[in-house]
Design an enzyme around this catalytic site. Sequence first.
Site, short mmCIF file in Angstrom:
data_model
loop_
_atom_site.label_atom_id
_atom_site.label_comp_id
_atom_site.label_asym_id
_atom_site.label_seq_id
_atom_site.Cartn_x
_atom_site.Cartn_y
_atom_site.Cartn_z
N GLY A 38 4.90 -7.64 3.84
CA GLY A 38 4.97 -8.45 2.62
C GLY A 38 6.22 -8.09 1.82
N GLY A 73 0.83 -1.21 0.00
CA GLY A 73 0.00 0.00 0.00
C GLY A 73 0.86 1.25 0.00
N ARG A 118 19.41 10.61 -3.21
CA ARG A 118 20.41 11.65 -2.95
C ARG A 118 21.55 11.10 -2.08
NH1 ARG A 118 17.19 16.95 -3.65
NH2 ARG A 118 16.74 16.64 -5.87
N ARG A 135 0.96 -4.93 -5.11
CA ARG A 135 1.12 -6.13 -4.27
C ARG A 135 1.33 -7.25 -5.28
NH1 ARG A 135 -0.76 -3.98 0.69
NH2 ARG A 135 -2.60 -2.68 0.54
N ARG A 159 -17.86 15.48 13.81
CA ARG A 159 -18.27 15.91 15.15
C ARG A 159 -19.27 17.08 15.08
NH1 ARG A 159 -16.56 15.91 20.36
NH2 ARG A 159 -15.15 14.17 20.07
N ALA A 171 -25.38 13.47 24.68
CA ALA A 171 -26.26 13.84 23.57
C ALA A 171 -25.72 13.29 22.25
CB ALA A 171 -26.36 15.35 23.50
N THR A 174 4.19 2.37 5.54
CA THR A 174 2.78 1.94 5.66
C THR A 174 2.08 2.88 6.62
OG1 THR A 174 1.29 0.27 6.60
CG2 THR A 174 3.57 0.15 7.31
N ALA A 192 15.43 10.68 -0.43
CA ALA A 192 16.56 10.52 0.50
C ALA A 192 17.48 9.39 0.04
CB ALA A 192 16.03 10.24 1.91
N ASP A 206 -0.19 1.99 8.55
CA ASP A 206 -0.71 1.21 9.68
C ASP A 206 0.12 1.30 10.97
OD1 ASP A 206 -2.74 0.43 8.03
OD2 ASP A 206 -2.04 -1.63 7.76
O1 F6P Z 1 -1.71 -1.60 4.90
C1 F6P Z 1 -2.22 -0.36 4.59
C2 F6P Z 1 -3.70 -0.43 4.31
O2 F6P Z 1 -4.13 0.87 4.02
C3 F6P Z 1 -4.56 -1.05 5.40
O3 F6P Z 1 -4.81 -0.17 6.47
C4 F6P Z 1 -5.78 -1.43 4.62
O4 F6P Z 1 -6.49 -2.46 5.22
C5 F6P Z 1 -5.21 -1.88 3.32
O5 F6P Z 1 -3.97 -1.22 3.18
C6 F6P Z 1 -6.07 -1.63 2.13
O6 F6P Z 1 -5.44 -2.16 1.00
P1 F6P Z 1 -5.88 -1.90 -0.50
O7 F6P Z 1 -5.52 -0.49 -0.84
O8 F6P Z 1 -5.10 -2.88 -1.29
O9 F6P Z 1 -7.37 -2.10 -0.53
#
Ligand code: F6P
Length: 322
Positions: free
Chosen positions: A104, A11, A25, A72, A155, A214, A126, A22, A128
């Site tokens: 991966g 991703g 360079r 991927r 909100r 609320a 990533t 970086a 995540d």
């Molecule tokens: O690993 C990064 C991420 O954005 C995850 O948070 C999410 O579940 C996944 O990739 C989504 O993947 P794709 O863009 O292949 O749907």
Amino acid sequence: MKKIAVFTSGGDSPGMNACIRAVVRTAIFNKIEVTGIIRGYNGMVENDFMEMDSRSVSNIIQRGGTILKTARSQSFMTKEGRKQAYDNLVKRGIEGIICIGGNGTFTGAKVFYEEYGIPSIGAPGTIDNDLYGTDFTIGFDTAINTAVEAIDRIRDTADSHGRVFFIEVMGRHAGYIALAAGIAGGAEVILVPESTNDWQKLSDYFIRDKSKKAFSIVVVAEGDEQGGAYKIVDKLRMQIPDFDPRVSILGHIQRGGSPTAYDRVLASRIGNAAVEALLRGETNKMAGLINNQVALTSYDDAINKTKQLNADLLRLVDVFNT
Ligand code: F6P
């Protein structure tokens, strides 16, 4: 070493371009040639390369996504694909690689080293933030800021209508985005895959104590074991018939956008450290930041060990929800 390659894989995440810059360079500074591989491992297999010079990475530090594209790759998972990739690298005289990605990506690089002896250093790219061996991954800070901006907007509506909103953020297996964005966004409840008793807290909150506020903001990680925000809301609706919350899935808006200053600095430090480590003869390691210092962690640890969610932050959710 005279020539290295860099690619992004998995991703995309904001700050990948700053990291590519970086890497390029730093290599040129050290009189090393650099080649970019397009679309990650797919480009390695399909011979999709571009020579890079200092100017090829001008004006990209502020851009989201990745100029090298990403994928991927399925083909690199096969023995034939990796053989093809190796032949392509040898043809171009590439002696080492810098791979920017996640689990991966590093797994592929490790297998490649075992089979063909091509050394590599990884950079954690990533949103995540789920990689062991770095306090922050490249893109996480931007992603949580994007999520918080969205939560703030929601909100306003939640407050105006006196509604409960369930906001689902990314995080396939990890709750880092949910936890950070939830705390910064003032969420009453945060549901993460790492905790299984958070559902109990949620149902207690809305079932036993439904008149408490609320309006409410609940932040849910997409990888939560309940199956995401829609499933949770369906479950609650069965128990509270007049419950009328709204669901908002933030999705891929969290992956794009200009990287924050923090992500740019992080990516710059890590990209630089990765090349310097490769030139020192290191391999099969991920460059990260631990306690604000550059640190190398073996791919094995980065892939297999679990970075724990900050328990103190989890505790804060309960403290503030009084
Ligand atoms: O690993 C990064 C991420 O954005 C995850 O948070 C999410 O579940 C996944 O990739 C989504 O993947 P794709 O863009 O292949 O749907």
